[in-house]
Write a protein that holds these residues in place. Structure first.
Motif, PDB file in Angstrom:
ATOM      1  N   PRO A   1      34.697  79.551  16.385  1.00  0.00           N
ATOM      2  CA  PRO A   1      33.587  79.682  17.521  1.00  0.00           C
ATOM      3  C   PRO A   1      34.308  78.701  18.603  1.00  0.00           C
ATOM      4  N   ARG A   2      35.059  77.797  18.549  1.00  0.00           N
ATOM      5  CA  ARG A   2      35.399  76.840  19.550  1.00  0.00           C
ATOM      6  C   ARG A   2      36.312  77.671  20.486  1.00  0.00           C
ATOM      7  N   GLU A   3      37.232  78.723  19.671  1.00  0.00           N
ATOM      8  CA  GLU A   3      38.339  79.366  20.804  1.00  0.00           C
ATOM      9  C   GLU A   3      37.323  80.491  21.453  1.00  0.00           C
ATOM     10  N   GLY A   4      36.458  80.949  20.678  1.00  0.00           N
ATOM     11  CA  GLY A   4      35.505  82.028  21.197  1.00  0.00           C
ATOM     12  C   GLY A   4      34.944  81.749  22.480  1.00  0.00           C
ATOM     13  N   LEU A   5      34.241  80.648  22.353  1.00  0.00           N
ATOM     14  CA  LEU A   5      33.486  80.121  23.585  1.00  0.00           C
ATOM     15  C   LEU A   5      34.344  79.620  24.882  1.00  0.00           C
ATOM     16  N   ARG A   6      35.559  79.230  24.250  1.00  0.00           N
ATOM     17  CA  ARG A   6      36.444  79.168  25.380  1.00  0.00           C
ATOM     18  C   ARG A   6      37.178  80.129  26.094  1.00  0.00           C
ATOM     19  N   ARG A   7      36.992  81.300  25.288  1.00  0.00           N
ATOM     20  CA  ARG A   7      37.228  82.705  25.825  1.00  0.00           C
ATOM     21  C   ARG A   7      36.169  83.154  26.857  1.00  0.00           C
ATOM     22  N   VAL A   8      35.043  82.819  26.460  1.00  0.00           N
ATOM     23  CA  VAL A   8      33.698  83.161  27.065  1.00  0.00           C
ATOM     24  C   VAL A   8      33.745  82.459  28.175  1.00  0.00           C
ATOM     25  N   GLU A   9      33.943  81.193  28.344  1.00  0.00           N
ATOM     26  CA  GLU A   9      33.965  80.160  29.537  1.00  0.00           C
ATOM     27  C   GLU A   9      35.054  80.898  30.363  1.00  0.00           C
ATOM     28  N   GLU A  10      36.208  81.260  30.032  1.00  0.00           N
ATOM     29  CA  GLU A  10      37.274  81.701  30.883  1.00  0.00           C
ATOM     30  C   GLU A  10      36.976  82.898  31.506  1.00  0.00           C
ATOM     31  N   ARG A  11      36.360  83.602  30.801  1.00  0.00           N
ATOM     32  CA  ARG A  11      35.760  85.101  31.234  1.00  0.00           C
ATOM     33  C   ARG A  11      34.695  84.739  32.295  1.00  0.00           C
ATOM     34  N   ALA A  12      33.997  83.904  32.322  1.00  0.00           N
ATOM     35  CA  ALA A  12      32.706  83.445  33.029  1.00  0.00           C
ATOM     36  C   ALA A  12      33.612  82.985  34.394  1.00  0.00           C
ATOM     37  N   GLU A  13      34.474  82.098  34.215  1.00  0.00           N
ATOM     38  CA  GLU A  13      35.052  81.435  35.261  1.00  0.00           C
ATOM     39  C   GLU A  13      35.746  82.491  36.176  1.00  0.00           C
ATOM     40  N   ARG A  14      36.398  83.532  35.525  1.00  0.00           N
ATOM     41  CA  ARG A  14      37.072  84.563  36.282  1.00  0.00           C
ATOM     42  C   ARG A  14      36.160  85.419  36.917  1.00  0.00           C
ATOM     43  N   ASN A  15      35.053  85.643  36.505  1.00  0.00           N
ATOM     44  CA  ASN A  15      33.970  86.600  37.087  1.00  0.00           C
ATOM     45  C   ASN A  15      33.357  85.639  38.241  1.00  0.00           C
TER      46      ASN A  15
END
Ligand SMILES: Nc1ncnc2c1ncn2[C@@H]1O[C@H](COP(=O)(O)OP(=O)(O)O)[C@@H](O)[C@H]1O
Ligand SMILES: Cc1cn([C@H]2C[C@H](O)[C@@H](COP(=O)(O)OP(=O)(O)O)O2)c(=O)[nH]c1=O
Length: 748
Positions: free
Chosen positions: A606-620
């Motif tokens: 889940p850590r990696e998943g949340l990191r991906r989500v955060e990255e996606r949000a940042e990109r957006n």
């Protein structure tokens, strides 16, 4: 196999191939980030001061107590043995209780209170002339130390803001616990020397070591003051939850043991470390006679060796641990455990002190790495509610191991003297090293087996009858596991193979369901009850099944759905804590007989998943800024969602760990329906595995069908098209053509 939610399923197998480094740009900056947090800084300083005090007290008392017995060497040794026993016994007797207390009461208050109690008691120790009183006081001090340690260790994750830095925080924690050893010993030496120089200031006949004891006492007071200024976030809710459960202390203790029994990985970790502590205990208890009588060296050479082992420990913790981060943690951990044993074995047989010295250093370094990695893995594989209990059990077991080895080492060595080809001391050292190596290797085998089992899970080849004209495939996993991405890729693939595909998601996928979704995920909605949440999602599901899923299945289409009932079982059941059976029952009614044929579980830390989500949000967010300057004011729904955190994403890491474990549990109970795929690899690799895993439901075509054809999502009715578009939008992160009004500059 019983359910073992801690297995490797919830950790990517090549977790440490540097993927951590993506979340944590460099470990140096991780330390900086940790220490820039005031809370953590205070917590760290408090731990440091009290650990330093511990070692000062240990060094002073072990020197003072034998001296109290005067010239009688045997009585002195006996007194020293009793002192060690007094220090260890409370840990053995009260260890698990300490964990229960730390799980139940305010951890910060516990730390402050136990520090103050230790301050008072250690002052009494410093002024006590009677050896029996001294033993009794030591025993009392240790009782408080047990509670202190449990509370301190369990509170650590609360002061680490970014959970990606837990590993570094653990490392610093251990550096503080053991790195203060040489510092404490040196401090004692200096304090005693100063007190001897200025003995005119002390009352007549005062042993200078007693000054060191007073310094130790004051260190606890100082630590208490620092800790009183720490703000432990999340403590109130955790305790409210703990208070709500009216189970008694014994029950909780049993639960703690039961908990660990259900986790083969925790068992392997704990038994490996306990075995090494036992071996290390034999070595430490025999170190002094080994140097003095076996190698025939002066007493000060033992101090030198001890210091070198301590320095090795610090070098291992500070220098080697960061290097090891790029390797598989479980494997390197067990490797270092075994190395500790092997090095000790060599020490047992080398003939000269000069050879022992570098080996002692290496021994310390290997032990340092093993201990840090062991602690980190333990932290990673425990949940907050039971963390203190897990660690308390761990402490108790290690201390029992130490106790046994301290008592056994000298006694057995003395008894077998002359009976073995090597000296008694060398024989026991060798035995200790073998015990340590054996436990290390055993842990390695256990972990290897778990990984192999994990790898087996993906290959399924039998065929199954279908429930509908169409096929219902759902995708599950933690946030950011790549469900949307994989659904898109599978849709492309299946379309290319000639299937009619409908893509949809939950909560949502139909008009009413989408409105419920907005409500359920709205981060501004506070205080939604768990049952309300579960029922709302079930209601949305009923709408979704009615309007979209059932008609599509009846029409013979392949429905790919991002989350379905299993998400409710994992989120509302496992993570929120509702009875899983109840959630299942409610949903059974809501879906009215429509169940997934196959469930694809994308397995990700889940850590990696949340990191991906955060990255996606940042990109957006960057995308949004760009779009706004490009005069695009209308942001599509999903796009906005992916800029801010929704109610679920905003939950802490522990929540998402529970979700991950919940899914694994479900997968194990329902293997025929689940296809579990490791989601850490590149998306196209994951996609191939997903496709292969689904072979038993949708046989792979014999001829190679052109891959990567444009997705042309077929509609069942208007709502579907919407849902599918939202989905496509989700995939393309706002660059999809649907989000850009014609004529506007593309935001890609
Ligand atoms: N295999 C992968 N490796 C790395 N990043 C990925 C992978 N799959 C998806 N991502 C990225 O992770 C983020 C979340 O993926 P997404 O498919 O939206 O997951 P979910 O549906 O679980 O929320 C996206 O930014 C996506 O580009
Ligand atoms: C379907 C479902 C979703 N949820 C939660 C999980 C997600 O956090 C959220 C759905 O949001 P979504 O954006 O679909 O999450 P993801 O990007 O991971 O696919 O709702 C439940 O709690 N219970 C459920 O039954």
């Amino acid at each position: 196999m019983p359910s073992d939610p801690s297995s490797f399923l919830d950790r990517p197998p090549h977790h440490d191939d540097g993927s951590d480094d993506v979340a944590v740009p460099s470990t140096g900056s991780a330390y900086k980030a940790l220490l820039s947090n005031r809370n953590y800084r205070l917590w760290f300083a408090s731990s440091f001061i009290s650990a330093l005090g511990d070692w000062i007290g240990f060094a002073a008392l072990t020197a003072l107590v034998p001296a109290l017995e005067g010239a009688n060497a045997q009585a002195g040794l006996f007194a020293l043995g009793t002192l060690l026993l007094m220090r260890l016994l409370p840990n053995v007797i009260f260890g698990p209780l300490g964990g229960v207390i730390a799980d139940r009461y305010d951890r910060k208050r516990l730390i402050v209170i136990t520090d103050i109690a230790r301050f008072v008691l250690f002052l009494a120790v410093a002024f006590s002339k009677d050896i029996v009183a001294l033993f009794a006081l030591t025993f009392l001090v240790e009782i408080f130390s047990v509670v202190f340690l449990s509370a301190k260790d369990a509170s650590m994750p609360s002061v680490v803001e970014d959970k990606a830095h837990l590993s570094e925080a653990n490392q610093l924690n251990l550096l503080v616990s053991y790195g203060t050893l040489p510092l404490g010993a040196a401090s004692t030496f200096i304090i005693a020397a100063l007190a001897t120089t200025f003995d005119g200031l002390l009352p007549e006949g005062t042993d200078p070591l007693r000054v060191a004891l007073v310094v130790d006492a004051i260190s606890y007071l100082f630590s208490a003051w620092l800790m009183s200024r720490v703000d432990l976030p999340g403590e109130r809710e955790r305790r409210a939850e703990a208070a709500e459960s009216d189970t008694n202390v014994l029950q909780e203790l049993r639960d703690g043991l039961e908990f660990i029994r259900g986790f083969p990985l925790l068992r392997a970790l704990i038994s490996g470390m306990v075995g090494v502590f036992f071996g290390a205990g034999l070595i430490v208890s025999l170190g002094s006679p080994f140097v003095q009588s076996t190698l025939d060296r002066p007493e000060s050479d033992w101090t030198l060796l001890f210091t070198l082992v301590g320095v090795g420990l610090v070098v291992g913790i500070a220098g080697l641990v960061p290097l090891m981060r790029r390797f598989d943690q479980e494997k390197s951990f067990t490797g270092f455990l075994a190395a500790v044993g092997l090095i000790a074995g060599v020490i047992a047989v080398v003939p000269t002190f000069e050879l022992v010295l570098p080996l002692g250093f290496a021994l310390g370094a290997a032990a340092g790495v093993a201990v840090v990695q062991g602690y980190t893995l333990l932290h990673e594989h425990t949940v907050d509610e039971t963390r203190a209990r897990t660690f308390a059990l761990f402490y108790t077991l290690t201390r029992v191991a130490l106790l046994l080895s301290f008592v056994m080492g000298p006694y057995v060595a003395g008894s077998i003297e002359g009976l073995t080809p090597l000296s008694g001391i060398r024989t026991m050292l060798l035995a200790g090293s073998l015990v340590a190596a054996w436990f290390g290797l055993r842990a390695r085998v256990a972990i290897g087996q778990m990984k192999a089992e994990d790898a087996d899970r993906v290959t399924i080849t039998s065929t199954v009858p279908r429930q509908y004209a169409g096929l219902f495939i759902t995708f599950e996993g933690v946030e950011g596991a790549g469900k949307s991405t994989q659904i898109r890729l599978l849709a492309e693939q299946l379309e290319a193979e000639g299937h009619e595909v409908v893509v949809t998601r939950e909560p949502g996928g139909a008009p009413i369901a989408e409105r419920i979704r907005k409500l359920v995920l709205d981060p501004s909605v506070e205080d939604m009850g768990d049952r309300t949440e579960a029922l709302l999602i079930a209601a949305a599901r009923a709408d979704h099944v009615d309007k979209l899923i059932r008609p599509a299945l009846d029409a013979g289409k392949v429905v790919l759905c991002d989350r379905f009932v299993d998400s409710s079982l994992a989120y509302q059941g496992h993570a929120r804590g509702l009875e899983v059976a109840d959630v299942r029952e409610v949903n059974k009614w809501a879906v009215d007989g429509v169940n997934a044929d196959a469930v694809v579980l994308l397995r990700l830390d889940p850590r990696e998943g949340l990191r991906r989500v955060e990255e996606r949000a940042e990109r957006n967010r960057a995308e949004a800024r760009h779009s706004l300057t490009g005069k695009v004011f209308e942001l599509p729904g999903t796009f906005t969602e992916q800029v801010a955190k929704d109610r679920m994403e905003a939950q802490g890491l522990d929540f998402h760990r529970k979700v991950a474990r919940g899914f694994l549990d479900l997968a194990r109970q329902d293997r025929r329906r689940y296809v579990v795929v490791d989601a850490t690899a590149d998306s196209d690799v994951v996609a191939r595995q997903v496709r292969a895993g689904l072979n038993r439901w949708v046989p792979l075509p014999v001829d190679d069908v052109a891959p990567g054809r444009e997705v042309d999502i077929t509609d069942v009715e208007a709502a579907q098209v919407e849902a599918a578009r939202i989905e496509a939008d989700d995939i393309d992160m706002g660059t999809a053509e649907v989000s850009d009004p014609p004529g506007e500059e593309s935001s890609a």
